[in-house]
Design a protein around this motif. Structure first.
Motif, PDB file in Angstrom:
ATOM      1  N   UNK A   1     -12.364  35.352  23.279  1.00 43.89           N
ATOM      2  CA  UNK A   1     -13.204  34.218  22.894  1.00 43.89           C
ATOM      3  C   UNK A   1     -14.674  34.638  22.844  1.00 43.89           C
ATOM      4  N   UNK A   2     -15.401  34.049  21.919  1.00 45.54           N
ATOM      5  CA  UNK A   2     -16.823  34.332  21.790  1.00 45.54           C
ATOM      6  C   UNK A   2     -17.249  34.319  20.339  1.00 45.54           C
ATOM      7  N   UNK A   3     -18.459  34.826  20.094  1.00 45.57           N
ATOM      8  CA  UNK A   3     -19.036  34.837  18.748  1.00 45.57           C
ATOM      9  C   UNK A   3     -18.406  35.952  17.936  1.00 45.57           C
ATOM     10  N   UNK A   4     -17.526  35.613  17.028  1.00 45.42           N
ATOM     11  CA  UNK A   4     -16.760  36.605  16.266  1.00 45.42           C
ATOM     12  C   UNK A   4     -17.566  37.078  15.059  1.00 45.42           C
ATOM     13  N   UNK A   5     -17.792  38.392  14.978  1.00 48.98           N
ATOM     14  CA  UNK A   5     -18.433  38.985  13.811  1.00 48.98           C
ATOM     15  C   UNK A   5     -17.401  39.321  12.744  1.00 48.98           C
ATOM     16  N   UNK A   6     -16.244  39.809  13.209  1.00 47.81           N
ATOM     17  CA  UNK A   6     -15.153  40.236  12.335  1.00 47.81           C
ATOM     18  C   UNK A   6     -13.838  39.840  12.990  1.00 47.81           C
ATOM     19  N   UNK A   7     -12.785  39.754  12.179  1.00 51.09           N
ATOM     20  CA  UNK A   7     -11.436  39.582  12.706  1.00 51.09           C
ATOM     21  C   UNK A   7     -10.638  40.815  12.305  1.00 51.09           C
ATOM     22  N   UNK A   8     -10.162  41.558  13.302  1.00 51.41           N
ATOM     23  CA  UNK A   8      -9.476  42.822  13.059  1.00 51.41           C
ATOM     24  C   UNK A   8      -7.998  42.663  13.370  1.00 51.41           C
TER      25      UNK A   8
ATOM     26  N   UNK B   1     -15.848  42.678  22.886  1.00 46.62           N
ATOM     27  CA  UNK B   1     -14.526  42.479  22.301  1.00 46.62           C
ATOM     28  C   UNK B   1     -14.472  41.259  21.392  1.00 46.62           C
ATOM     29  N   UNK B   2     -15.303  40.267  21.697  1.00 50.10           N
ATOM     30  CA  UNK B   2     -15.319  39.076  20.850  1.00 50.10           C
ATOM     31  C   UNK B   2     -15.746  39.393  19.423  1.00 50.10           C
ATOM     32  N   UNK B   3     -16.472  40.501  19.236  1.00 48.93           N
ATOM     33  CA  UNK B   3     -16.973  40.863  17.912  1.00 48.93           C
ATOM     34  C   UNK B   3     -15.885  41.106  16.887  1.00 48.93           C
ATOM     35  N   UNK B   4     -14.684  41.491  17.341  1.00 51.54           N
ATOM     36  CA  UNK B   4     -13.545  41.694  16.438  1.00 51.54           C
ATOM     37  C   UNK B   4     -12.444  40.663  16.672  1.00 51.54           C
ATOM     38  N   UNK B   5     -12.791  39.604  17.404  1.00 53.97           N
ATOM     39  CA  UNK B   5     -11.807  38.545  17.628  1.00 53.97           C
ATOM     40  C   UNK B   5     -10.760  38.888  18.669  1.00 53.97           C
TER      41      UNK B   5
ATOM     42  N   UNK C   1     -11.497  41.189   8.319  1.00 54.86           N
ATOM     43  CA  UNK C   1     -12.243  40.195   7.545  1.00 54.86           C
ATOM     44  C   UNK C   1     -13.584  39.965   8.230  1.00 54.86           C
ATOM     45  N   UNK C   2     -14.604  39.710   7.437  1.00 54.15           N
ATOM     46  CA  UNK C   2     -15.964  39.515   7.941  1.00 54.15           C
ATOM     47  C   UNK C   2     -16.203  38.023   8.145  1.00 54.15           C
ATOM     48  N   UNK C   3     -16.672  37.665   9.333  1.00 49.33           N
ATOM     49  CA  UNK C   3     -16.765  36.248   9.724  1.00 49.33           C
ATOM     50  C   UNK C   3     -18.195  35.750   9.864  1.00 49.33           C
ATOM     51  N   UNK C   4     -19.184  36.646   9.799  1.00 49.22           N
ATOM     52  CA  UNK C   4     -20.578  36.242   9.953  1.00 49.22           C
ATOM     53  C   UNK C   4     -21.383  36.654   8.736  1.00 49.22           C
ATOM     54  N   UNK C   5     -22.526  36.015   8.563  1.00 52.18           N
ATOM     55  CA  UNK C   5     -23.369  36.293   7.408  1.00 52.18           C
ATOM     56  C   UNK C   5     -23.801  37.756   7.381  1.00 52.18           C
TER      57      UNK C   5
ATOM     58  N   UNK D   1      -3.042  34.940  15.719  1.00 52.44           N
ATOM     59  CA  UNK D   1      -4.346  35.558  15.969  1.00 52.44           C
ATOM     60  C   UNK D   1      -5.410  35.021  15.015  1.00 52.44           C
ATOM     61  N   UNK D   2      -6.662  35.251  15.393  1.00 50.53           N
ATOM     62  CA  UNK D   2      -7.776  34.911  14.507  1.00 50.53           C
ATOM     63  C   UNK D   2      -7.656  35.672  13.190  1.00 50.53           C
ATOM     64  N   UNK D   3      -7.234  36.932  13.267  1.00 49.30           N
ATOM     65  CA  UNK D   3      -7.099  37.754  12.058  1.00 49.30           C
ATOM     66  C   UNK D   3      -6.026  37.198  11.126  1.00 49.30           C
ATOM     67  N   UNK D   4      -4.920  36.669  11.689  1.00 50.70           N
ATOM     68  CA  UNK D   4      -3.883  36.044  10.868  1.00 50.70           C
ATOM     69  C   UNK D   4      -4.451  34.864  10.086  1.00 50.70           C
ATOM     70  N   UNK D   5      -5.163  34.014  10.779  1.00 51.07           N
ATOM     71  CA  UNK D   5      -5.712  32.806  10.141  1.00 51.07           C
ATOM     72  C   UNK D   5      -6.755  33.179   9.097  1.00 51.07           C
ATOM     73  N   UNK D   6      -7.623  34.146   9.442  1.00 55.39           N
ATOM     74  CA  UNK D   6      -8.695  34.513   8.519  1.00 55.39           C
ATOM     75  C   UNK D   6      -8.167  35.153   7.243  1.00 55.39           C
ATOM     76  N   UNK D   7      -7.120  35.962   7.369  1.00 61.16           N
ATOM     77  CA  UNK D   7      -6.592  36.625   6.182  1.00 61.16           C
ATOM     78  C   UNK D   7      -6.217  35.596   5.122  1.00 61.16           C
ATOM     79  N   UNK D   8      -5.478  34.572   5.517  1.00 60.12           N
ATOM     80  CA  UNK D   8      -5.029  33.591   4.528  1.00 60.12           C
ATOM     81  C   UNK D   8      -6.121  32.606   4.146  1.00 60.12           C
ATOM     82  N   UNK D   9      -7.143  32.489   4.987  1.00 64.70           N
ATOM     83  CA  UNK D   9      -8.301  31.667   4.625  1.00 64.70           C
ATOM     84  C   UNK D   9      -9.056  32.280   3.448  1.00 64.70           C
TER      85      UNK D   9
END
Length: 322
Positions: free
Chosen positions: A250-257, A243-247, A111-115, A280-288
């Motif tokens: 910790x850090x500025x997440x671009x994507x959640x993989x 590594x933060x780029x894919x979640x 999932x894509x997390x940044x503009x 995981x961040x990816x779990x939360x983002x998927x259902x978001x």
């Protein structure tokens, strides 16, 4: 056409594709999504229409919003889809997306997390890549040495650039750097004999030969190892996000993989939490991102899943495996 996006999927990964596109909508992407697939079209794409203008036999198009269309491209390759990424990107870029200024590949469990404008800026810096969870890999790591030895026999010279090891789930390339995709494709074709053919992968489907699965073998991660070997062979610029780029940290997440298995659309989150597995961040983002504008689950299912996410977060406060 400024940007074009590609992905590859089969079987239940259509759930991930839908949510990838939903996240792109939310982050301001405007343009085509080319989805290469094997098997049947997903149920949520039943209204897709034949599109002869794509010049691809059997291709159909689903209008998602005023700004985004998914072009479903049936594939006939016998490659494992994870080994087909550079081929598909080039076929799309040389075909229906020939006017695109930049091309992006996303795995269908991202999932894509940044503009979106940040992604377009990213490819101006070089080949856009994210650091893998298993990075770094030092200059004389046995696998890097194995790449250099293997490709020297093919008259391809690899030169160490940095210890960062790229994840194969995302690649962004500007038109000026399109030759990188040709190089990655060539590297994978040369890799084929070492893994028993490009129909094989460390993921699903036909298994790799035993001698190819060793941690120090050159290609236990097939396309991902080929991608990193291509980086060593590439003479242009590469732009890494950590590594933060894919979640992955910790850090500025671009994507959640959502790496590994099961995928977010398959998981029982409360049961996992009781077993000590952290959400995981990816779990939360998927259902978001599930439900708008592409709907793959009923409102009741989405509500229940989001409630189970909240419960899992609560349980994780008291018990998480180290």
């Amino acid at each position: 056409m400024r940007s074009a996006i590609c992905t590859l999927f089969e079987s239940h990964y259509h759930y991930g594709l839908a949510v990838l596109v939903n996240s792109l909508c939310q982050q301001g992407y405007s343009g085509p999504v080319y989805a290469g697939y094997r098997g049947n079209l997903p149920f949520w794409a039943s209204s897709a229409k034949s599109n002869l203008s794509l010049g691809w036999k059997g291709a159909v198009t689903l209008s998602v919003t005023q700004d985004i269309e998914i072009h479903f491209i049936p594939l006939t390759t016998d490659y494992h889809l994870t080994n087909y990424k550079p081929d598909f990107l080039l076929e799309v870029w040389d075909g229906p997306a020939r006017e695109a200024a930049s091309m992006y590949y996303f795995d269908p469990d991202i999932t894509v997390c940044e503009k979106w404008n940040l992604f377009e800026h990213w490819t101006e810096c070089g080949i856009a890549l994210c650091e893998d969870i298993n990075s770094p890999m030092a200059a004389y790591h046995p696998r890097r040495v194995a790449w250099r030895s293997y490709f020297s026999r093919e008259n391809i010279r690899l030169t160490f650039k940095e210890a960062t090891y790229a994840n194969g789930g995302f690649v962004g390339v500007s038109r000026d750097n399109k030759a990188f995709l040709e190089l990655w494709k060539q590297i994978q074709e040369k890799m084929g004999p070492a893994i028993g053919g490009l129909s094989r992968s460390s993921l699903t489907g036909p298994a790799l030969p035993e001698e190819a699965t060793s941690y120090f073998a050159p290609f236990p991660k097939t396309d991902q190892d080929a991608l990193n070997a291509a980086i060593e062979a590439w003479e242009g610029q590469v732009s890494f996000v950590g590594k933060e780029g894919m979640g992955f940290c910790h850090g500025a997440i671009m994507m959640a993989h959502a790496i590994g298995s099961p995928k977010p659309w398959e998981k029982n989150f409360i049961l996992n939490a009781l077993k000590g597995f952290k959400l995981s961040v990816a779990d939360r983002n998927f259902w978001q991102y599930t439900g708008r504008p592409i709907s793959t689950h009923s409102p009741v299912t989405i509500k229940v899943k989001n409630m189970s996410l909240i419960a899992s977060l609560f349980l994780n406060r008291f018990y998480v495996k180290s």
